[in-house]
Motif scaffolding. Structure first.
Motif, PDB file in Angstrom:
ATOM      1  N   ARG A 282      64.939  13.091 111.830  1.00 51.92           N
ATOM      2  CA  ARG A 282      66.044  12.150 111.962  1.00 51.92           C
ATOM      3  C   ARG A 282      67.318  12.878 112.417  1.00 51.92           C
ATOM      4  NH1 ARG A 282      65.975   7.148 109.871  1.00 51.92           N
ATOM      5  NH2 ARG A 282      68.197   7.292 109.338  1.00 51.92           N
ATOM      6  N   GLY A 283      67.492  14.096 111.938  1.00 54.40           N
ATOM      7  CA  GLY A 283      68.684  14.865 112.285  1.00 54.40           C
ATOM      8  C   GLY A 283      68.726  15.300 113.734  1.00 54.40           C
ATOM      9  N   PHE A 284      67.570  15.613 114.344  1.00 54.97           N
ATOM     10  CA  PHE A 284      67.606  16.027 115.751  1.00 54.97           C
ATOM     11  C   PHE A 284      67.220  14.899 116.710  1.00 54.97           C
ATOM     12  CE2 PHE A 284      63.326  17.852 114.484  1.00 54.97           C
ATOM     13  CZ  PHE A 284      62.517  17.070 115.306  1.00 54.97           C
ATOM     14  N   CYS A 285      67.104  13.681 116.185  1.00 53.72           N
ATOM     15  CA  CYS A 285      66.722  12.548 117.035  1.00 53.72           C
ATOM     16  C   CYS A 285      67.763  12.275 118.116  1.00 53.72           C
ATOM     17  CB  CYS A 285      66.519  11.302 116.168  1.00 53.72           C
ATOM     18  SG  CYS A 285      65.645   9.969 117.005  1.00 53.72           S
ATOM     19  N   ALA A 286      69.052  12.424 117.800  1.00 48.90           N
ATOM     20  CA  ALA A 286      70.102  12.179 118.794  1.00 48.90           C
ATOM     21  C   ALA A 286      70.062  13.201 119.927  1.00 48.90           C
ATOM     22  CB  ALA A 286      71.477  12.199 118.134  1.00 48.90           C
ATOM     23  N   LEU A 287      69.401  14.340 119.710  1.00 50.51           N
ATOM     24  CA  LEU A 287      69.199  15.334 120.765  1.00 50.51           C
ATOM     25  C   LEU A 287      67.948  15.024 121.566  1.00 50.51           C
ATOM     26  CD1 LEU A 287      69.948  18.490 118.604  1.00 50.51           C
ATOM     27  CD2 LEU A 287      71.430  17.553 120.380  1.00 50.51           C
ATOM     28  N   ALA A 288      66.859  14.717 120.870  1.00 48.56           N
ATOM     29  CA  ALA A 288      65.585  14.453 121.529  1.00 48.56           C
ATOM     30  C   ALA A 288      65.579  13.104 122.237  1.00 48.56           C
ATOM     31  CB  ALA A 288      64.448  14.511 120.507  1.00 48.56           C
ATOM     32  N   ASN A 289      66.415  12.180 121.761  1.00 46.86           N
ATOM     33  CA  ASN A 289      66.479  10.823 122.314  1.00 46.86           C
ATOM     34  C   ASN A 289      67.952  10.455 122.489  1.00 46.86           C
ATOM     35  OD1 ASN A 289      64.165  10.941 119.983  1.00 46.86           O
ATOM     36  ND2 ASN A 289      63.413  10.044 121.885  1.00 46.86           N
ATOM     37  N   PRO A 290      68.580  10.922 123.575  1.00 46.51           N
ATOM     38  CA  PRO A 290      70.038  10.948 123.644  1.00 46.51           C
ATOM     39  C   PRO A 290      70.714   9.715 124.228  1.00 46.51           C
ATOM     40  CG  PRO A 290      69.143  12.156 125.489  1.00 46.51           C
ATOM     41  CD  PRO A 290      67.967  11.689 124.674  1.00 46.51           C
ATOM     42  N   LEU A 291      69.961   8.710 124.675  1.00 50.84           N
ATOM     43  CA  LEU A 291      70.570   7.554 125.314  1.00 50.84           C
ATOM     44  C   LEU A 291      70.454   6.306 124.451  1.00 50.84           C
ATOM     45  CD1 LEU A 291      69.272   7.894 128.999  1.00 50.84           C
ATOM     46  CD2 LEU A 291      71.256   8.978 127.944  1.00 50.84           C
ATOM     47  N   VAL A 292      71.324   5.357 124.706  1.00 52.74           N
ATOM     48  CA  VAL A 292      71.161   4.036 124.087  1.00 52.74           C
ATOM     49  C   VAL A 292      69.784   3.481 124.446  1.00 52.74           C
ATOM     50  CG1 VAL A 292      72.034   1.669 124.053  1.00 52.74           C
ATOM     51  CG2 VAL A 292      73.642   3.585 124.098  1.00 52.74           C
ATOM     52  N   ASN A 293      69.397   3.691 125.698  1.00 54.50           N
ATOM     53  CA  ASN A 293      68.106   3.191 126.192  1.00 54.50           C
ATOM     54  C   ASN A 293      66.916   3.874 125.519  1.00 54.50           C
ATOM     55  OD1 ASN A 293      65.858   3.688 128.579  1.00 54.50           O
ATOM     56  ND2 ASN A 293      66.681   1.600 128.561  1.00 54.50           N
ATOM     57  N   SER A 294      67.111   5.085 124.974  1.00 57.85           N
ATOM     58  CA  SER A 294      66.003   5.809 124.341  1.00 57.85           C
ATOM     59  C   SER A 294      65.364   5.007 123.218  1.00 57.85           C
ATOM     60  CB  SER A 294      66.504   7.149 123.781  1.00 57.85           C
ATOM     61  OG  SER A 294      66.981   7.999 124.797  1.00 57.85           O
ATOM     62  N   TYR A 295      66.169   4.214 122.519  1.00 61.75           N
ATOM     63  CA  TYR A 295      65.689   3.520 121.324  1.00 61.75           C
ATOM     64  C   TYR A 295      65.015   2.195 121.661  1.00 61.75           C
ATOM     65  CZ  TYR A 295      68.030   7.374 119.333  1.00 61.75           C
ATOM     66  OH  TYR A 295      68.365   8.670 119.034  1.00 61.75           O
ATOM     67  N   LYS A 296      65.038   1.829 122.944  1.00 62.27           N
ATOM     68  CA  LYS A 296      64.243   0.700 123.401  1.00 62.27           C
ATOM     69  C   LYS A 296      62.790   1.131 123.643  1.00 62.27           C
ATOM     70  CE  LYS A 296      68.280  -1.505 125.476  1.00 62.27           C
ATOM     71  NZ  LYS A 296      68.935  -2.002 126.700  1.00 62.27           N
ATOM     72  N   ARG A 297      62.601   2.418 123.851  1.00 60.28           N
ATOM     73  CA  ARG A 297      61.242   2.955 123.993  1.00 60.28           C
ATOM     74  C   ARG A 297      60.550   3.086 122.656  1.00 60.28           C
ATOM     75  NH1 ARG A 297      60.300   8.649 123.256  1.00 60.28           N
ATOM     76  NH2 ARG A 297      58.065   9.080 123.499  1.00 60.28           N
ATOM     77  N   MET A 298      61.292   3.449 121.616  1.00 61.28           N
ATOM     78  CA  MET A 298      60.693   3.798 120.327  1.00 61.28           C
ATOM     79  C   MET A 298      60.458   2.549 119.479  1.00 61.28           C
ATOM     80  SD  MET A 298      62.981   7.222 119.876  1.00 61.28           S
ATOM     81  CE  MET A 298      62.382   7.698 118.267  1.00 61.28           C
TER      82      MET A 298
END
Length: 442
Positions: A282-298
């Protein structure tokens, strides 16, 4: 990559008729940058005397401390195969340094080098094998990117269904000419979607190779009249683009994740590393998934992980252990997407895994069942936590994780600030605006 001395580079430039050199570096947010010089400036470049205005780079220094220098890594010298073969163009990947000669703390490559020094002091080496997915889309009459594709191929299909086959082949051959090993390439699940897997390498080389692959894909796609995008979720009802990362620790040529005495052939070190990744995912998620759009994939159902779990073969888990054992034993982290800054992501993953080793953490029981078929109540009853569901949630988790913050160093706060501004900007815009921007940028 083949290692070069200064003298060998000067000889190659003359023998290969290189006339132009691109001094490449990556900014805090994962964008590849470069300063181009003619061959007459090569001596200055090799001496680390090429300057840049760091205050004009997003996330870098302030205007009153703007002068910085590019120090090339000689091992990264390579001729760009897609450029003209008369008056050739070469590149060198650089580290950014301060005027006093010290490494710039906000240079992602320097951040990863510092993290790797920690693991080297333990007598270990981190090997990384990345798998990058991307879409090849058609362009409109004015050459602008669209989300249309002419192919209707699916997983592992080939031509004539796969209309991107020739572009993918050109990319693989170009990378091989540059000394970057390509393990496999194929059509992915969605129409117009493709994957290229790079051969494992040490972590720094792997991060360099990821940035080079993305440049090669975009350049050769454009040459063929297509638009390539690594945007995590360009299509609502299709699979998104991930970048699975295979990680393993070696000592003196021996894979330390393998233990033939264990029923699963996994060492205690591997289990502790897995536990560390789960502890800090959870702590490195903003690095591994850095875009607003990243969370539409997950989201569930598209082979993208949503929960903090691990498994020997379950592709719905965050961490999967591929079947290969012995020297091929590895941990596959499935959450990152290809828009991430690979230097910072790998630095954070390494810090997380080493924290698990230092604290002798044990991973939770592995989950063999399909997580997408489990209800929220069932997941909760098993104590399974979710990954962040938005960039804002991920940024809050990052701020609360001292291991990740320490791995990034003094520029962690600037990364969070930049991404929070992006979140505020995007959430007030219509989705089409975000789509257009991400298609072009990523």
């Amino acid at each position: 990559m083949e290692g070069y001395t200064r003298e060998e580079i000067l000889r190659l430039i003359q023998e290969e008729d290189v006339q132009f050199i691109r001094m490449q570096f990556t900014d805090l947010f994962g964008q590849l940058k470069n300063v181009a010089i003619t061959v007459s400036q090569i001596e200055r470049a090799l001496d680390g005397e090429i300057m840049l205005d760091g205050s004009s780079i997003q996330g870098s220094v302030r205007v009153e401390e703007s002068d910085q220098y590019l120090k090339p890594d000689l091992n990264t010298f390579a001729i760009l195969p897609w450029r003209p073969q008369y008056g050739k163009v070469a590149r060198m990947i650089c580290n950014v340094h301060n005027p006093d000669g010290s490494p710039f703390a906000g240079d992602p490559r320097n951040v990863l080098k510092q993290a790797l020094q920690t693991v080297e002091d333990m007598g270990l080496a981190l090997n990384v094998g990345p798998e990058l997915e991307f879409f090849l889309f058609l362009t409109d009459e004015e050459g602008n990117p669209s989300t249309r594709t002419a192919d209707r191929a699916g997983y592992f299909d080939l031509g004539p269904l796969d209309h991107g086959e020739s572009t993918r082949r050109e990319v693989a051959l170009a990378l091989e000419k540059m000394g970057i090993g390509v393990e496999a390439s194929h059509h992915e699940v969605a129409a117009g979607q493709h994957e290229i897997d790079l051969k494992y390498a040490d972590a720094l080389t792997a991060a360099d190779n990821i940035m080079t692959l993305k440049l090669a894909v975009k350049t050769l796609a454009q040459k063929n009249g297509l638009h390539a995008t690594f945007m995590p979720k360009p299509l609502r009802d299709a699979a998104g683009n991930g970048m699975h990362i295979n990680l393993s620790l070696f000592r003196e040529g021996r894979n330390m994740f393998y233990d033939e005495r264990d029923p699963q052939r996994l060492s205690l070190l591997a289990r502790q590393f897995i536990a560390g990744l789960l502890e800090h995912a959870r702590g490195f998620c903003a690095l591994a998934n850095p875009l607003v759009n990243s969370y539409k994939r997950m989201v569930a159902g598209y082979e993208a992980p949503c929960c903090l779990t691990w498994s020997s073969g379950n592709r719905s888990a965050l961490i999967r252990i591929p079947v290969s054992r012995g020297q091929g034993t590895r941990v596959e982290l499935r959450s990152p997407d290809p828009t991430c800054n690979p230097y910072l992501t790998l630095a954070a993953c390494l810090a997380a895994g080493l924290d698990g080793i230092r604290r002798e953490l044990a991973p939770p029981p592995e989950i063999a069942g399909n997580l997408y078929h489990m209800s929220p109540e069932e997941l909760a009853s098993r104590g399974i936590r979710n990954l962040p569901s938005s960039l804002e949630d991920a940024l809050r988790a990052m701020e609360a994780d001292p291991v990740v913050i320490e791995a990034l160093g003094p520029y962690a706060a600037r990364y969070i600030e930049g991404k929070r501004q992006e979140w505020e900007e995007y959430r007030t815009q219509i989705s089409q605006w975000e789509l257009d921007r991400c298609l072009i940028t990523w």
